[in-house]
Design a protein around this motif. Structure first.
Motif, PDB file in Angstrom:
ATOM      1  N   HIS A  74    -119.951-152.167 -78.321  1.00  0.00           N
ATOM      2  CA  HIS A  74    -118.916-151.205 -77.920  1.00  0.00           C
ATOM      3  C   HIS A  74    -118.657-151.240 -76.418  1.00  0.00           C
ATOM      4  CE1 HIS A  74    -118.686-149.282 -81.858  1.00  0.00           C
ATOM      5  NE2 HIS A  74    -119.999-149.256 -81.894  1.00  0.00           N
ATOM      6  N   ASP A  76    -117.704-152.162 -72.609  1.00  0.00           N
ATOM      7  CA  ASP A  76    -116.677-152.972 -71.951  1.00  0.00           C
ATOM      8  C   ASP A  76    -117.341-153.844 -70.888  1.00  0.00           C
ATOM      9  OD1 ASP A  76    -114.562-151.758 -73.408  1.00  0.00           O
ATOM     10  OD2 ASP A  76    -114.651-150.025 -72.062  1.00  0.00           O
ATOM     11  N   HIS A 102    -114.538-160.066 -73.984  1.00  0.00           N
ATOM     12  CA  HIS A 102    -113.885-158.829 -73.581  1.00  0.00           C
ATOM     13  C   HIS A 102    -114.804-157.621 -73.791  1.00  0.00           C
ATOM     14  CE1 HIS A 102    -109.982-160.748 -73.042  1.00  0.00           C
ATOM     15  NE2 HIS A 102    -110.199-161.400 -74.180  1.00  0.00           N
ATOM     16  N   LYS A 103    -115.825-157.794 -74.601  1.00  0.00           N
ATOM     17  CA  LYS A 103    -116.812-156.744 -74.865  1.00  0.00           C
ATOM     18  C   LYS A 103    -118.205-157.307 -74.596  1.00  0.00           C
ATOM     19  CE  LYS A 103    -114.301-153.261 -76.591  1.00  0.00           C
ATOM     20  NZ  LYS A 103    -114.375-151.858 -76.117  1.00  0.00           N
ATOM     21  N   TRP A 115    -122.986-150.415 -72.325  1.00  0.00           N
ATOM     22  CA  TRP A 115    -122.992-149.472 -73.438  1.00  0.00           C
ATOM     23  C   TRP A 115    -123.244-148.053 -72.936  1.00  0.00           C
ATOM     24  CZ3 TRP A 115    -121.936-146.974 -77.470  1.00  0.00           C
ATOM     25  CH2 TRP A 115    -122.805-146.017 -78.000  1.00  0.00           C
ATOM     26  N   LYS A 118    -120.162-146.580 -71.433  1.00  0.00           N
ATOM     27  CA  LYS A 118    -119.181-146.274 -72.482  1.00  0.00           C
ATOM     28  C   LYS A 118    -119.522-144.957 -73.182  1.00  0.00           C
ATOM     29  CE  LYS A 118    -115.690-147.795 -75.125  1.00  0.00           C
ATOM     30  NZ  LYS A 118    -114.372-148.230 -74.615  1.00  0.00           N
TER      31      LYS A 118
END
Length: 465
Positions: A74, A76, A102-103, A115, A118
């Protein structure tokens, strides 16, 4: 580009065992400053877990548990990272091309931090406030009630004053991430066995200790009433015992590692013994291995739990103690403390002091300073989670140390003490009260020395399960 590989793990499910596959990046090939920067990711500490449970029990909060599925996916990504194509999924027309991530991905050095950021962003958006001294604890106050949340990577513990506030938090998190709702906490959380009923929360480590004893083949061992012999230093630091071969030395290190985890999580009764034996990890001897096995025998025959209960108000007391020049190898002292909420332990410590103390007063004063630092930490956590406590009380069994903390007396005997230890004077009477207690009533006594069975058992009974 960073490499990758597939990692396969056997899992058990309702339909039997199955194989789980996970794509993992080979983060060891990353270069700092190019494809990763900061990597530190805060998690809730075990003392904060105990604080959260104690506060939840005192306020009769319901405690639930959640788990995040594939949490790191999850996050970024915070740097431009390229990865080689996974084995078995390479593009046949462009086998030399790479993927741009991208992740975040399991295996990358910055994945835990990505993580955490996020998750924190999501919690702050919902209205949670992060406690200043403990970045793994969050607090929410709304019209539905109050909610405490503890975050340890992908494991969440949620304590709420009502079912509606807990349901609201779960619904919000499930809308953002793929979550597993484990319901009311009735089992394991970070190695702890936690059971909640209408008025109490009971915490133990029986499952972990049973498995540990079984792994080291000590199930049939005879009973021990204390974790360590009285006056252990002459035998352990003499250097007269035979050194262990590499296999037994590895066994010794494994035992101490598992014991350290138990002592930090819940088993305050073995804290001093494990701390002492952990000084000999580099070149252990047969005496050290025998002492480590004695602790295993003690754990196998003596269960211990902490039961936090409901209370109309939160009382917060602490005990500080030190031996004096107990280690005969360098004459340094061991300082320790124990703090309790509503009479039940939440945090404790047993640590060898960094310098030699010329007087018992000095050793006690240094230990007291470490205890006061813990007072200030806990006090800040309480303040951030909206818990009002009566002025904390810290007990010490040394009259000279108490007087030295309250008044700059005995200058001739104390003028050499490092100035950093004198910060305690700015907090006595303001942030906490300092009282003297008899040595036989000092619960921190077991943190600084190995006691005879009657004294040891009496302190365990005073603390209570």
């Amino acid at each position: 580009a960073v490499g990758c590989r597939w990692v396969f793990t056997m899992k058990s499910g309702p339909d039997g065992p199955f194989e789980k596959a996970r794509l993992v990046a080979q983060g060891f090939s990353q270069i700092e400053g190019i494809d990763y920067g900061e990597t530190f990711s805060p998690v809730i500490r075990y003392e904060s877990v105990r604080i959260l449970l104690a506060v939840a029990a005192s306020k009769s909060f319901m405690v639930h548990q959640m788990d995040v599925s594939t949490a790191f996916l999850h996050g970024d990504i915070d740097k431009e990272v390229f990865m080689k194509q996974p084995p078995g999924f390479a593009d046949e027309k462009h086998p030399s091309m790479v993927w741009k991530l991208h992740k975040s991905l399991y295996g990358l050095k910055q994945s835990p931090r990505c993580w955490y950021i996020k998750m924190v962003d999501a919690l702050l958006e919902m209205g949670f406030e992060r406690t200043a001294p403990e970045h793994g604890v969050f607090f929410l106050k709304s019209k539905e009630g109050e909610c405490l949340l503890g975050l340890y990577v992908d494991d969440l513990i949620i304590a709420g004053s009502s079912t509606s506030i807990i349901a609201k938090v779960k619904l919000f998190l499930s809308s953002r991430f793929k979550m597993k709702d484990l319901g009311k906490i009735l089992g394991k959380f970070l190695g702890l066995d936690i059971v909640q009923d209408a008025t109490t929360i009971k915490v133990s480590m029986d499952s972990y200790i049973s498995l540990m004893v079984k792994n080291f083949k000590m199930e049939e061992s005879h009973k021990q009433s204390t974790p360590m012999m009285v006056s252990p230093y002459p035998q352990l630091v003499s250097g007269e015992s035979d050194k262990l071969d590499e296999a037994d030395a590895s066994l010794y290190r494994s035992i101490i590692g598992t014991l350290l985890f138990a002592a930090n999580c819940l088993r305050y009764d073995i804290c001093f013994a494990v701390g002492l034996l952990s000084r000999f990890l580099q070149t252990p001897e047969k005496n050290h291995l025998s002492a480590a096995k004695r602790i295993l025998r003690y754990l196998n025959s003596n269960s211990l739990s902490i039961t936090y209960g409901a209370a109309s108000k939160v009382t917060f007391v602490g005990y500080s103690d030190s031996d004096w020049a107990g280690d005969i190898s360098d004459r340094k002292s061991v300082g320790g403390y124990m703090f309790l909420i509503n009479g039940k332990p939440i945090t404790w410590s047993s640590k060898k002091q960094a310098s030699v103390s010329l007087l018992s007063c000095e050793a006690e004063y240094i230990a007291l300073t470490e205890a006061v630092k813990e007072v200030l930490f806990i006090y800040q956590v309480f303040d951030d989670i909206n818990v009002l406590i009566v002025s904390p009380i810290v007990y010490c069994d040394n009259n000279s140390a108490v007087n030295l903390a309250k008044h700059p007396t005995n200058h001739r005997n104390s003028k050499h003490i490092d100035i950093r230890y004198h910060f305690i004077r700015a907090h006595v009477g303001l942030d906490f009260d300092l009282w003297r207690v008899d040595s036989s009533e000092n619960l921190a006594d077991m943190m600084t020395k190995s006691l005879a069975a009657p004294s040891f058992q009496r302190l365990i009974e005073l603390i209570g399960n």
